[in-house]
Design an enzyme around this catalytic site. Structure first.
Site, PDB file in Angstrom:
ATOM      1  N   TYR A  92      -4.987  -2.581  -4.877  1.00 55.51           N
ATOM      2  CA  TYR A  92      -3.547  -2.729  -5.089  1.00 55.51           C
ATOM      3  C   TYR A  92      -2.762  -1.604  -4.432  1.00 55.51           C
ATOM      4  O   TYR A  92      -2.989  -0.423  -4.701  1.00 55.51           O
ATOM      5  CB  TYR A  92      -3.270  -2.740  -6.586  1.00 55.51           C
ATOM      6  CG  TYR A  92      -1.901  -3.215  -6.991  1.00 55.51           C
ATOM      7  CD1 TYR A  92      -1.604  -4.566  -7.020  1.00 55.51           C
ATOM      8  CD2 TYR A  92      -0.911  -2.325  -7.372  1.00 55.51           C
ATOM      9  CE1 TYR A  92      -0.355  -5.022  -7.424  1.00 55.51           C
ATOM     10  CE2 TYR A  92       0.343  -2.764  -7.780  1.00 55.51           C
ATOM     11  CZ  TYR A  92       0.605  -4.114  -7.797  1.00 55.51           C
ATOM     12  OH  TYR A  92       1.853  -4.552  -8.197  1.00 55.51           O
ATOM     13  N   SER A 187     -11.050  -3.923  -7.263  1.00 54.78           N
ATOM     14  CA  SER A 187      -9.827  -4.067  -8.044  1.00 54.78           C
ATOM     15  C   SER A 187      -9.041  -5.278  -7.545  1.00 54.78           C
ATOM     16  O   SER A 187      -9.535  -6.395  -7.617  1.00 54.78           O
ATOM     17  CB  SER A 187      -9.017  -2.768  -8.004  1.00 54.78           C
ATOM     18  OG  SER A 187      -7.958  -2.795  -8.938  1.00 54.78           O
ATOM     19  N   GLN A 188      -7.829  -5.099  -7.015  1.00 52.56           N
ATOM     20  CA  GLN A 188      -7.121  -6.242  -6.447  1.00 52.56           C
ATOM     21  C   GLN A 188      -7.990  -6.928  -5.402  1.00 52.56           C
ATOM     22  O   GLN A 188      -8.038  -8.163  -5.335  1.00 52.56           O
ATOM     23  CB  GLN A 188      -5.812  -5.799  -5.801  1.00 52.56           C
ATOM     24  CG  GLN A 188      -5.095  -6.933  -5.070  1.00 52.56           C
ATOM     25  CD  GLN A 188      -3.871  -6.465  -4.301  1.00 52.56           C
ATOM     26  OE1 GLN A 188      -2.753  -6.681  -4.725  1.00 52.56           O
ATOM     27  NE2 GLN A 188      -4.087  -5.805  -3.170  1.00 52.56           N
ATOM     28  N   ASP A 273     -12.739   0.961 -18.533  1.00 55.57           N
ATOM     29  CA  ASP A 273     -11.697   0.619 -17.568  1.00 55.57           C
ATOM     30  C   ASP A 273     -10.486   0.036 -18.292  1.00 55.57           C
ATOM     31  O   ASP A 273     -10.534  -1.092 -18.787  1.00 55.57           O
ATOM     32  CB  ASP A 273     -12.257  -0.385 -16.564  1.00 55.57           C
ATOM     33  CG  ASP A 273     -11.320  -0.698 -15.419  1.00 55.57           C
ATOM     34  OD1 ASP A 273     -10.148  -0.292 -15.465  1.00 55.57           O
ATOM     35  OD2 ASP A 273     -11.774  -1.378 -14.471  1.00 55.57           O
ATOM     36  N   HIS A 302     -11.721   2.909 -14.202  1.00 56.86           N
ATOM     37  CA  HIS A 302     -11.478   1.968 -13.108  1.00 56.86           C
ATOM     38  C   HIS A 302     -12.118   2.398 -11.793  1.00 56.86           C
ATOM     39  O   HIS A 302     -12.205   1.589 -10.863  1.00 56.86           O
ATOM     40  CB  HIS A 302      -9.976   1.760 -12.931  1.00 56.86           C
ATOM     41  CG  HIS A 302      -9.642   0.570 -12.080  1.00 56.86           C
ATOM     42  ND1 HIS A 302     -10.149  -0.692 -12.314  1.00 56.86           N
ATOM     43  CD2 HIS A 302      -8.862   0.459 -10.963  1.00 56.86           C
ATOM     44  CE1 HIS A 302      -9.691  -1.533 -11.407  1.00 56.86           C
ATOM     45  NE2 HIS A 302      -8.922  -0.865 -10.572  1.00 56.86           N
TER      46      HIS A 302
END
Length: 321
Positions: A92, A187-188, A273, A302
């Site tokens: 992200y 992640s993203q 996370d 994370h």
């Protein structure tokens, strides 16, 4: 941060009801078919770098609505074709960065296509170069609520379409074996990889690392961390819009995408996370119908496994290609 989600034994069995629109497949079938109507070949230009053991190419391919999307292709120096390939999507706010930013996959003998994320690339890393020329209605800061009034105009419709077209582009490049393409991201990027695997047939593997964009309705009400808090801030102003917002998000939920993926999967999850809570990751992982594994990082947030996870991915992928 102590563990805050379900115990691991419960996560492994976590199978919640997920909102899924009746026209999910029709929506995405029409979206991808329209994007593939822009059949211009990718433009590929070799770039000068200080690296002697890899060759790097600047790739531009048509994404959503034919918009130009940038990527770096990195291959072992002198490679002429038939390489297995990794298409990677960004976390992200990040972009594709500089040529040579990511050398691990090429060093391991793969072609590596690192896709820019439209409109992003200015929060961390070395930048991005792909604009998002499409407007949207009122939104909270960030990307998660852009166009959230309607799935047709939602920001991630464009991003997920770009991701599929990146796979299409990779399969057309002369350095790549079209039958040995895999997708990954953190992640993203992990959430985008799940979508790419759902919407692109015949991938070898999908490797989502601590994926974002999964089980929105749980995540938004469960964590106080961004980016999911962008939806909270939006709904705190647009009171009563919950049904409309979560209906839009259901078209993009990684849990709905995962059940449609036919590639072997290696996920990762971190039990501390707060950005992508473990239960949201397992909501997608547990729906994945193909052969699958998950790496569990019990005392990480994370950041997940980082280099440990890349090593796990390389070992997972080697016998498949």
């Amino acid at each position: 941060m102590p563990r805050f989600d379900l115990p691991l034994t419960e996560l492994q069995q976590f199978s919640p009801d997920i909102r899924e629109p009746a026209d999910f497949d029709a929506f995405w079938g029409a979206t991808i078919a329209e994007a593939r109507g822009w059949d211009a070949a990718p433009r590929i230009v070799r770039v000068d770098t200080p690296f002697t053991l890899v060759d790097v190419f600047d790739v531009t391919f048509p994404g959503f609505a034919g918009d130009p999307v940038k990527a770096w292709l990195t291959v072992p120096a002198g490679a002429t074709g038939s390489l297995p390939a990794i298409v990677e999507y960004q976390g992200y706010g990040g972009g594709r960065g500089l040529p040579g930013d990511r050398l691990g996959w090429a060093a391991a003998g793969y072609a590596h296509l690192s896709m820019d994320t439209r409109g992003q690339g200015s929060m961390w890393g070395s930048g991005g170069e792909t604009p998002d020329p499409h407007g949207a209605g009122p939104a909270a800061s960030g990307f998660l609520t852009r166009g959230i009034d309607d799935p047709a105009g939602y920001y991630y419709r464009r991003v997920f379409t770009d991701a599929v077209r990146a796979v299409d582009a990779a399969r057309s490049l002369p350095q790549i074996d079209a039958d040995r393409v895999s997708v990954t991201g953190t992640s993203q990027g992990g959430g985008i990889a799940i979508a790419a695997a759902a919407l692109s047939a015949g991938l070898v593997a999908v490797m989502p690392d601590v994926p974002f964009l999964c089980h929105f309705e749980r995540a938004v009400g469960f964590t106080d961390a961004d980016p999911y808090q962008e939806v909270v801030r939006y709904l705190s102003v647009h009171r009563g819009a919950d049904e409309r917002v979560f209906e839009t998000l259901s078209y993009f939920d990684g849990a709905n995408m995962a059940k449609r993926a036919d590639a072997a999967a290696l996920y990762s999850v971190a039990l501390m996370d707060t950005v992508c809570p473990p239960s949201t990751v397992f909501a997608a992982y547990n729906r994945h119908p193909a052969a699958k594994q998950i790496e569990v990082y019990t005392h990480n947030g994370h950041e997940g496994g980082q280099a440990y996870q890349w090593d796990a991915q390389a070992r997972f992928l080697a016998p498949l290609v």
